[in-house]
Write a protein that holds these residues in place. Structure first.
Motif, PDB file in Angstrom:
ATOM      1  N   GLY A 277       0.830  -1.189   0.000  1.00  0.00           N
ATOM      2  CA  GLY A 277       0.000   0.000   0.000  1.00  0.00           C
ATOM      3  C   GLY A 277       0.866   1.241   0.000  1.00  0.00           C
ATOM      4  N   PRO A 278       0.390   2.344  -0.572  1.00  0.00           N
ATOM      5  CA  PRO A 278       1.161   3.585  -0.577  1.00  0.00           C
ATOM      6  C   PRO A 278       1.571   4.052   0.823  1.00  0.00           C
ATOM      7  CG  PRO A 278      -0.684   3.742  -2.088  1.00  0.00           C
ATOM      8  CD  PRO A 278      -0.863   2.470  -1.329  1.00  0.00           C
ATOM      9  N   GLN A 279       0.733   3.798   1.821  1.00  0.00           N
ATOM     10  CA  GLN A 279       1.092   4.167   3.197  1.00  0.00           C
ATOM     11  C   GLN A 279       2.340   3.406   3.646  1.00  0.00           C
ATOM     12  OE1 GLN A 279      -0.698   6.348   5.492  1.00  0.00           O
ATOM     13  NE2 GLN A 279       1.149   6.073   6.741  1.00  0.00           N
ATOM     14  N   ASN A 280       2.412   2.116   3.288  1.00  0.00           N
ATOM     15  CA  ASN A 280       3.592   1.323   3.629  1.00  0.00           C
ATOM     16  C   ASN A 280       4.840   1.858   2.929  1.00  0.00           C
ATOM     17  OD1 ASN A 280       1.867  -0.294   5.103  1.00  0.00           O
ATOM     18  ND2 ASN A 280       2.773  -2.198   4.377  1.00  0.00           N
ATOM     19  N   ALA A 281       4.685   2.222   1.663  1.00  0.00           N
ATOM     20  CA  ALA A 281       5.820   2.767   0.921  1.00  0.00           C
ATOM     21  C   ALA A 281       6.297   4.076   1.549  1.00  0.00           C
ATOM     22  CB  ALA A 281       5.440   2.985  -0.543  1.00  0.00           C
ATOM     23  N   PHE A 282       5.361   4.898   1.995  1.00  0.00           N
ATOM     24  CA  PHE A 282       5.708   6.156   2.670  1.00  0.00           C
ATOM     25  C   PHE A 282       6.524   5.887   3.932  1.00  0.00           C
ATOM     26  CE2 PHE A 282       4.657   9.247   6.004  1.00  0.00           C
ATOM     27  CZ  PHE A 282       5.061  10.425   5.404  1.00  0.00           C
ATOM     28  N   LEU A 283       6.091   4.915   4.741  1.00  0.00           N
ATOM     29  CA  LEU A 283       6.822   4.577   5.967  1.00  0.00           C
ATOM     30  C   LEU A 283       8.201   4.015   5.640  1.00  0.00           C
ATOM     31  CD1 LEU A 283       3.889   2.937   7.964  1.00  0.00           C
ATOM     32  CD2 LEU A 283       4.973   5.150   8.438  1.00  0.00           C
ATOM     33  N   LEU A 284       8.266   3.202   4.595  1.00  0.00           N
ATOM     34  CA  LEU A 284       9.548   2.669   4.158  1.00  0.00           C
ATOM     35  C   LEU A 284      10.495   3.798   3.771  1.00  0.00           C
ATOM     36  CD1 LEU A 284      11.579   0.566   3.145  1.00  0.00           C
ATOM     37  CD2 LEU A 284      10.186   0.340   1.062  1.00  0.00           C
ATOM     38  N   ASN A 285       9.982   4.801   3.092  1.00  0.00           N
ATOM     39  CA  ASN A 285      10.820   5.926   2.674  1.00  0.00           C
ATOM     40  C   ASN A 285      11.386   6.678   3.873  1.00  0.00           C
ATOM     41  OD1 ASN A 285      11.824   7.589   0.393  1.00  0.00           O
ATOM     42  ND2 ASN A 285      10.650   9.187   1.422  1.00  0.00           N
ATOM     43  N   LEU A 286      10.596   6.828   4.909  1.00  0.00           N
ATOM     44  CA  LEU A 286      11.107   7.485   6.118  1.00  0.00           C
ATOM     45  C   LEU A 286      12.273   6.696   6.704  1.00  0.00           C
ATOM     46  CD1 LEU A 286       7.858   8.609   7.992  1.00  0.00           C
ATOM     47  CD2 LEU A 286       9.394  10.003   6.597  1.00  0.00           C
ATOM     48  N   GLY A 287      12.141   5.363   6.697  1.00  0.00           N
ATOM     49  CA  GLY A 287      13.231   4.532   7.185  1.00  0.00           C
ATOM     50  C   GLY A 287      14.473   4.650   6.322  1.00  0.00           C
ATOM     51  N   LEU A 288      14.279   4.672   5.028  1.00  0.00           N
ATOM     52  CA  LEU A 288      15.417   4.754   4.110  1.00  0.00           C
ATOM     53  C   LEU A 288      16.239   6.026   4.325  1.00  0.00           C
ATOM     54  CD1 LEU A 288      13.741   3.452   0.843  1.00  0.00           C
ATOM     55  CD2 LEU A 288      15.746   2.434   1.942  1.00  0.00           C
ATOM     56  N   GLU A 289      15.582   7.108   4.741  1.00  0.00           N
ATOM     57  CA  GLU A 289      16.297   8.367   4.908  1.00  0.00           C
ATOM     58  C   GLU A 289      17.413   8.266   5.938  1.00  0.00           C
ATOM     59  OE1 GLU A 289      13.499  11.503   5.586  1.00  0.00           O
ATOM     60  OE2 GLU A 289      12.786  11.495   3.511  1.00  0.00           O
ATOM     61  N   THR A 290      17.289   7.377   6.923  1.00  0.00           N
ATOM     62  CA  THR A 290      18.321   7.246   7.962  1.00  0.00           C
ATOM     63  C   THR A 290      19.079   5.923   7.854  1.00  0.00           C
ATOM     64  OG1 THR A 290      16.714   6.292   9.520  1.00  0.00           O
ATOM     65  CG2 THR A 290      17.030   8.690   9.576  1.00  0.00           C
ATOM     66  N   LEU A 291      18.920   5.201   6.746  1.00  0.00           N
ATOM     67  CA  LEU A 291      19.536   3.881   6.605  1.00  0.00           C
ATOM     68  C   LEU A 291      21.048   3.925   6.786  1.00  0.00           C
ATOM     69  CD1 LEU A 291      19.303   0.858   5.888  1.00  0.00           C
ATOM     70  CD2 LEU A 291      19.490   1.520   3.471  1.00  0.00           C
ATOM     71  N   ALA A 292      21.724   4.848   6.131  1.00  0.00           N
ATOM     72  CA  ALA A 292      23.184   4.898   6.214  1.00  0.00           C
ATOM     73  C   ALA A 292      23.659   5.162   7.637  1.00  0.00           C
ATOM     74  CB  ALA A 292      23.722   5.969   5.260  1.00  0.00           C
ATOM     75  N   LEU A 293      22.975   6.057   8.339  1.00  0.00           N
ATOM     76  CA  LEU A 293      23.336   6.343   9.727  1.00  0.00           C
ATOM     77  C   LEU A 293      23.115   5.122  10.606  1.00  0.00           C
ATOM     78  CD1 LEU A 293      21.698   9.859  10.236  1.00  0.00           C
ATOM     79  CD2 LEU A 293      24.144   9.371  10.171  1.00  0.00           C
ATOM     80  N   ARG A 294      21.965   4.487  10.451  1.00  0.00           N
ATOM     81  CA  ARG A 294      21.640   3.344  11.307  1.00  0.00           C
ATOM     82  C   ARG A 294      22.568   2.165  11.068  1.00  0.00           C
ATOM     83  NH1 ARG A 294      17.445   1.258   9.836  1.00  0.00           N
ATOM     84  NH2 ARG A 294      16.611   2.622   8.189  1.00  0.00           N
ATOM     85  N   MET A 295      22.925   1.909   9.810  1.00  0.00           N
ATOM     86  CA  MET A 295      23.777   0.762   9.523  1.00  0.00           C
ATOM     87  C   MET A 295      25.148   0.916  10.184  1.00  0.00           C
ATOM     88  SD  MET A 295      21.977  -1.461   8.086  1.00  0.00           S
ATOM     89  CE  MET A 295      23.266  -2.653   7.721  1.00  0.00           C
ATOM     90  N   ARG A 296      25.661   2.130  10.239  1.00  0.00           N
ATOM     91  CA  ARG A 296      26.936   2.349  10.920  1.00  0.00           C
ATOM     92  C   ARG A 296      26.834   1.985  12.397  1.00  0.00           C
ATOM     93  NH1 ARG A 296      27.581   6.886   7.357  1.00  0.00           N
ATOM     94  NH2 ARG A 296      26.775   8.392   8.860  1.00  0.00           N
ATOM     95  N   GLN A 297      25.730   2.387  13.030  1.00  0.00           N
ATOM     96  CA  GLN A 297      25.567   2.107  14.459  1.00  0.00           C
ATOM     97  C   GLN A 297      25.291   0.629  14.707  1.00  0.00           C
ATOM     98  OE1 GLN A 297      26.123   4.646  16.683  1.00  0.00           O
ATOM     99  NE2 GLN A 297      26.254   2.950  18.136  1.00  0.00           N
ATOM    100  N   HIS A 298      24.462   0.012  13.840  1.00  0.00           N
ATOM    101  CA  HIS A 298      24.216  -1.433  13.966  1.00  0.00           C
ATOM    102  C   HIS A 298      25.537  -2.197  13.925  1.00  0.00           C
ATOM    103  CE1 HIS A 298      19.856  -1.824  13.921  1.00  0.00           C
ATOM    104  NE2 HIS A 298      19.760  -0.988  12.893  1.00  0.00           N
ATOM    105  N   CYS A 299      26.379  -1.857  12.943  1.00  0.00           N
ATOM    106  CA  CYS A 299      27.641  -2.587  12.756  1.00  0.00           C
ATOM    107  C   CYS A 299      28.596  -2.356  13.920  1.00  0.00           C
ATOM    108  CB  CYS A 299      28.294  -2.186  11.440  1.00  0.00           C
ATOM    109  SG  CYS A 299      27.389  -2.743   9.978  1.00  0.00           S
ATOM    110  N   ALA A 300      28.691  -1.110  14.391  1.00  0.00           N
ATOM    111  CA  ALA A 300      29.585  -0.807  15.509  1.00  0.00           C
ATOM    112  C   ALA A 300      29.142  -1.536  16.772  1.00  0.00           C
ATOM    113  CB  ALA A 300      29.629   0.706  15.748  1.00  0.00           C
TER     114      ALA A 300
END
Length: 427
Positions: A277-300
């Motif tokens: 659903g478009p609502q799900n895609a919208f929420l996914l996009n919000l997550g994608l905006e911080t993906l690079a930041l989060r992956m660094r912290q997950h890995c560390a």
């Protein structure tokens, strides 16, 4: 955009580029259908002679913007969102294979995908051969048949955390005239871009790190646009011969590098309808905006936790490619030098009951049927995600009975370690 942005910037800017006076954040186009002024325009859309939107099952502006972002992150030519990661893997294979066909897959893959390939697709007349990612070249060569249509693997296996040798498998697949499909869910394109190592098609469960907050279920299929389908036209008639359900249109000839994704939408999504659903895609996009930041912290955080587990005498074994003595460390350094992911596989000294007692003693860490979001969470696959598999099948899938899958989140790492330690002290 004229300049090629780096992944951290693509996470924010790719996919949706607002024009003057338009909203800065991707709008939710929550509509099933779209109006046109005359019948001819609608007819041309149905004949694939014109681009546009007419029914959300086939295309939606919100969904397409998010697909473009993921496509840009992976470096592909086209991408399609699906309703789940399972749907993405099914579509990626079914877009190529039909009854009577065969494919090869790593046996170290997610339990649901293992069952999809080994049980459900068999009911559709599509067979597969499971091979170890450590198989020799000779063993891999022996798995190919005249009707083999693709090779499949996971960048980092779920739940075993083994790194897949993408370049080696791509070389062997291409020597046999078939594409390599890679599930890149755990690494994400922030840490690994399989197309750069020879993969042809990439899939994702966007439910995991891409969303990162456990708010939506989704998937994505991305095409590199590089596999030469027409060079093997007899092997891929679905892509290289006329589709009578679309007035004899041939996808690879009509759409070139976009042939694979166009067929996936126009044929599979049309008939099977596994859309988000478009609502799900919208929420996914919000997550994608911080993906690079989060992956660094997950890995560390995960590296700190893996080092703690590695050195604790109550732990029998640990698989995390960031550890220098891990069997996948060399491959991780090759494919993911900036970090792998936040998921660790380990076993405690004892038996299945020991793993359960430890998990039940955790206080902050959540026991959930999920992985790869902001919270640290844990699962015992043999009792949960893989419980439909026999002990023999578990071993074939690279899942030990004592394996604990720990998905390290982005909390303060000392709080994560405190919770792990206190639960170990209760054993």
């Amino acid at each position: 955009m004229a300049k090629q942005l780096r992944p951290g910037s693509l996470c924010i800017h790719a996919g949706w580029e607002p024009k003057n006076g338009e909203p800065i954040e991707l709008p939710i186009i929550q509509s099933t259908t779209f109006k046109y002024d005359n019948s001819e325009e609608m007819a041309r859309l149905f004949d694939l002679e014109k681009e546009g939107y007419f029914y959300t099952r086939l295309a939606n502006p919100t969904n397409d913007a998010v697909a473009r972002k993921i496509c840009a992150l992976e470096g592909g030519v086209g991408a399609v969102l699906t309703s789940s990661g399972q749907a993405a893997n099914f579509y990626a294979v079914f877009n190529i294979c039909e009854a009577g066909d065969h494919f090869i897959t790593s046996n170290e893959i997610y339990g649901g995908t293992f069952n999809l390939f080994g049980v459900t697709l068999k009911k559709l007349g599509i067979s597969c051969t499971f091979v170890s990612p450590d198989a020799t070249d000779a063993e891999l060569e022996a798995a190919f048949r005249p009707n083999t249509k693709l090779v499949f693997g996971e960048t980092i296996s779920n739940p075993g955390c083994k790194v897949f040798d993408i370049e080696r498998f791509a070389h062997i697949a291409h020597a046999h005239g078939v594409p390599l499909v890679i599930d890149n869910t755990f690494a994400t394109p922030v840490n690994c871009r399989p197309f750069e190592w020879g993969a042809d098609i990439v899939t994702h469960s966007t439910t995991k790190y891409m969303d990162g907050h456990a708010t939506q279920v989704g998937g994505c299929v991305v095409d590199s646009g590089r596999f030469p389908w027409l060079d093997y036209a007899d092997k891929y008639p679905g892509l290289c011969s006329p589709d009578e359900s679309y007035h004899g249109l041939t996808y690879t000839k009509a759409f070139g590098k976009m042939g694979y994704t166009t067929k996936l939408v126009a044929q599979l999504m049309r008939d099977l309808g596994s859309i988000p659903g478009p609502q799900n895609a919208f929420l996914l996009n919000l997550g994608l905006e911080t993906l690079a930041l989060r992956m660094r912290q997950h890995c560390a955080n995960a590296l700190r936790v893996a080092q703690f587990l590695h050195d604790d005498p109550r732990v029998a074994w640990v698989h995390y490619a960031g550890l220098e003595d891990d069997e996948s460390h060399a491959l991780a350094q090759k494919y993911m030098p900036q970090g792998t992911c936040g998921v660790i596989a380990f076993g405690l000294k004892g038996d299945r009951a020991t793993a359960i007692r430890w998990m039940d003693s955790l206080e902050m860490i959540n026991i959930v049927t999920h992985v790869a979001d902001s919270r640290t969470c844990v699962l015992h696959p043999a009792s949960h995600t893989h419980r439909q598999l026999s002990d023999e099948q578990l071993r074939e899938a690279g899942v030990a009975p004592d394996l604990i899958r720990l998905s390290v989140g982005i909390e303060d790492v000392d709080d994560i370690l405190d919770d792990i330690r206190q639960a170990l002290d209760r054993l």
